[in-house]
Design an enzyme around this catalytic site. Structure first.
Site, PDB file in Angstrom:
ATOM      1  N   THR A  54      -4.316  -0.820   6.399  1.00  0.00           N
ATOM      2  CA  THR A  54      -2.863  -0.674   6.501  1.00  0.00           C
ATOM      3  C   THR A  54      -2.413   0.752   6.203  1.00  0.00           C
ATOM      4  OG1 THR A  54      -0.721  -1.521   5.770  1.00  0.00           O
ATOM      5  CG2 THR A  54      -2.442  -1.428   4.105  1.00  0.00           C
ATOM      6  N   ARG A  55      -1.260   1.122   6.787  1.00  0.00           N
ATOM      7  CA  ARG A  55      -0.640   2.424   6.495  1.00  0.00           C
ATOM      8  C   ARG A  55       0.806   2.221   6.067  1.00  0.00           C
ATOM      9  NH1 ARG A  55       1.547   2.444  11.909  1.00  0.00           N
ATOM     10  NH2 ARG A  55       3.188   3.857  11.267  1.00  0.00           N
TER      11      ARG A  55
ATOM     12  N   HIS B  25       4.327  -6.335   2.553  1.00  0.00           N
ATOM     13  CA  HIS B  25       5.425  -7.262   2.268  1.00  0.00           C
ATOM     14  C   HIS B  25       4.850  -8.679   2.304  1.00  0.00           C
ATOM     15  CE1 HIS B  25       8.020  -3.849   2.397  1.00  0.00           C
ATOM     16  NE2 HIS B  25       7.632  -3.548   3.627  1.00  0.00           N
TER      17      HIS B  25
ATOM     18  N   HIS C 169       2.479  -9.701   5.150  1.00  0.00           N
ATOM     19  CA  HIS C 169       1.115  -9.161   5.067  1.00  0.00           C
ATOM     20  C   HIS C 169       0.303  -9.899   4.009  1.00  0.00           C
ATOM     21  CE1 HIS C 169       3.779  -5.715   6.145  1.00  0.00           C
ATOM     22  NE2 HIS C 169       2.959  -5.716   7.167  1.00  0.00           N
TER      23      HIS C 169
ATOM     24  N   ARG D 268      -1.289  -7.483  15.358  1.00  0.00           N
ATOM     25  CA  ARG D 268      -0.557  -7.088  16.564  1.00  0.00           C
ATOM     26  C   ARG D 268      -0.397  -5.568  16.540  1.00  0.00           C
ATOM     27  NH1 ARG D 268       4.675  -6.158  17.566  1.00  0.00           N
ATOM     28  NH2 ARG D 268       5.472  -6.836  19.599  1.00  0.00           N
TER      29      ARG D 268
END
Ligand code: PPS
Length: 566
Positions: free
Chosen positions: A192-193, A197, A200, A286
């Site tokens: 992740t970058r 929340h 996730h 996605r």
């Protein structure tokens, strides 16, 4: 079960490193860019295994054309050392060169085997799918990367030093050892970058449950997409979310990767990197590593292209993909579900990244179903509402277009309002104080604008208002400045679009006359180019409006953007 024995690293022993360092001090030496430091770290610590250095030409061509190294191994991303023409002249094949970090510390020696001038347009088309500088990596390729590539094996002397979050940074071998020690036989990694929340957290938790694996939250802290939330804030947010997972099922480690935002190819690359870090599964959601919209306003890649490409190469990558659809909140069930599994008639709630940024910048509510209070609090701390943040107004236009006059009027109006300190970086003033040794060649103009951009970004970062008023004739340089500033606050580009004829008619300083007579060379509009902005926040027509009205137009724009309280 995964093989958790150590992966080859490129470091020499401590003793050899000390000796080599002394020898390396005599070699031609290259100061690595921030991106190259990230690449080198992962080359040296095995994160980019099986690469043993920066790619040579044959590997590069294979990777660009069909994602394969010369020996046939799968590798989707060129890892090249781009340098200036000047330095390349001192780095012929056969030459060893020292690679230094930004402070001059020698990190490695590269034995140059290959030196070539790449076809960057081809690289962009093949690797990123389009030669379009709206793609951050294509922009980097054309406007930041040097023109010549050097390749060859690396001898690792020392890893780049990080002073932040040291206990959260692990090499592939450190993670492998950790998994071994805890008996984690299956590990699913989440890349992740962005801050995590609830969606996730839900998604990663489900991924771990479905695959009966432990979970590695593996955020990128090297380089991400320009404009992303800085990694310091993100790490504080991740730490707040970690408690939400069942104890001892989950860990977090920071990955000093420089992302390229290459969507499908990037997903495959991420998979290989996670394999090297001892993971067995990898979540691909996605629009994985999506670069945003192209110049025509369309997505560069389809939302599930990354999943498709990963699937195709899954066996070779050696990591199983855990595909995830877009998760949405179902109000009636008070839970998250994949968007395409929601039963008919249910109320689906979702807040996009853009909407979240809007809410943060306007100080609006962020509901509990969307995120965790601790995360929201952290984000609010670093992203106060826009009218409390610093920003930059960047005027651009021909000499004599009226930039300075409007900028001065604007400065006074902003000072009258008060609240934030205002600094005017006028073209002439900057040339006296910051850039007195510079002339008007493209190189010097770019340097001048980059200096202005640097100062403006520092002012913006510290909550002030910077007003810049140079000609800034080159679009790519203005864009680079924008990226630098937008890391900290808004940049409002104002094109003072007075026509050349009108500027020349006014000729306030008598410079156009001299330029026409050939007495001033490289004069913007006469004997030097001006590239008008296509994406300025505001275009001002000074030919039909007085100065006060022009400055007021900027004020209205600032109000509309929420940068000053209305
Ligand atoms: S740049 O291209 O952005 O670096 O130029 P800038 O720093 O704004 O400097 C522009 C001012 O320098 C004067 N001047 C020239 N302008 C353009 N081309 C040439 N060759 C040149 N030589 C001197 C000119 O007065 C500009 O001031 P402004 O305020 O724009 O009229």
């Amino acid at each position: 079960m995964q093989n958790l024995s150590p992966i080859p690293e490129l470091f020499v022993s401590r003793d050899s490193a000390e000796k080599l360092k002394l020898q390396a001090a005599e070699l031609p030496s290259w100061d690595l860019t921030a991106r190259q430091v990230c690449d080198l770290e992962l080359l040296m610590n095995g994160g980019f295994y099986p690469l043993n250095g920066f790619m040579g030409e044959a590997d590069y061509n294979g990777v660009v054309d069909n994602m394969r190294l010369e020996n046939g191994a799968l590798w989707p991303m060129p890892i090249t050392l781009d340098v200036s023409e000047d330095f390349a002249g001192r780095a012929a094949p056969g030459q060893d060169i020292a690679l230094r970090d930004e402070e001059g510390v020698i990190l490695a020696i590269l034995s140059v085997t290959d030196r070539w001038t790449p076809d960057k347009a081809r690289e962009a088309e093949k690797v990123f799918g389009a030669d379009d500088t709206a793609h951050p990596a294509v922009n980097y390729l054309h406007n930041t990367a040097g023109p010549v590539y050097l390749g060859g094996p690396i001898i690792g002397i020392q890893a780049p030093v990080h002073y932040d979050y040291r206990h959260r940074r692990d090499t592939p071998n450190e993670l492998r050892a950790y998994f071994r020690k805890l008996g984690w036989r299956k590990v699913v990694a989440f890349q992740t970058r962005n801050p995590l929340h609830r969606a996730h957290q839900e998604l990663t938790f489900r991924a771990a449950k479905d695959t009966q694996a432990n979970l590695l939250i593996h955020p990128v802290v090297g380089m991400t997409k320009p404009g992303d939330i800085d990694h310091f804030t993100r790490v504080r947010c991740y730490e707040a979310v970690l408690d939400r997972y069942p104890q001892s099922t989950t860990t977090m480690s920071l990955l000093n990767l420089a992302m390229r935002m290459a969507g499908p190819r990037e997903a495959v690359w991420h998979g290989l990197i996670r394999k090297n870090h001892g993971c067995t599964h990898f979540i691909v959601g996605r629009d994985h590593a999506g670069p945003g919209k192209n110049t025509a306003g369309e997505d560069f890649y389809g939302p599930y292209d990354a999943q498709a490409l990963f699937k195709e190469y899954e066996a070779e990558i050696g990591v199983e993909m855990v595909p995830f659809k877009h998760m949405v909140y179902v109000l009636e069930k008070a839970q998250y579900e994949p968007a395409d599994e929601v039963a008919e008639g249910m109320t689906v709630l979702n807040i996009s990244g853009t909407e979240l940024r809007r809410r943060l910048s306007e100080g609006l509510e962020i509901p509990d179903w969307f995120s965790f209070p601790a995360v929201v609090e952290e984000l609010r701390r670093t992203r106060p509402p826009r009218h409390k943040q610093g920003f930059t107004v960047f005027f651009t236009g021909l000499s004599g277009s009226g930039k300075s006059t409007i900028a001065n009027a604007l400065m006074v109006k902003l000072m009258e309002m008060g609240g934030r300190p205002v600094t005017l970086l006028d073209g002439d003033v900057v040339r006296k104080n910051l850039s007195s040794e510079l002339g008007f060649s493209k190189e010097h103009r770019d340097l001048n604008i980059r200096r202005i951009g640097f100062v403006a970004s520092e002012i913006t970062k510290n909550g002030g208002i910077a007003i810049c008023a140079p000609i800034a004739p080159y679009a790519a340089t203005r864009r680079a400045v924008r990226e630098q500033i937008e890391a900290f606050g808004a940049m409002v580009e104002v094109h003072v679009a007075t026509s050349l004829e009108e500027c020349e008619r006014r000729d306030r300083k008598g410079l156009y006359k001299l330029a026409r007579a050939g007495k001033i060379k490289e004069f913007t509009g006469i004997s030097d180019p001006y590239e008008p902005p296509t994406n300025a926040e505001l275009v001002i027509d000074t030919e039909h409006l007085d100065v006060d009205t022009c400055a007021h137009q900027v004020i209205l724009k600032l109000e509309q953007m929420g940068l000053i309280a209305g």
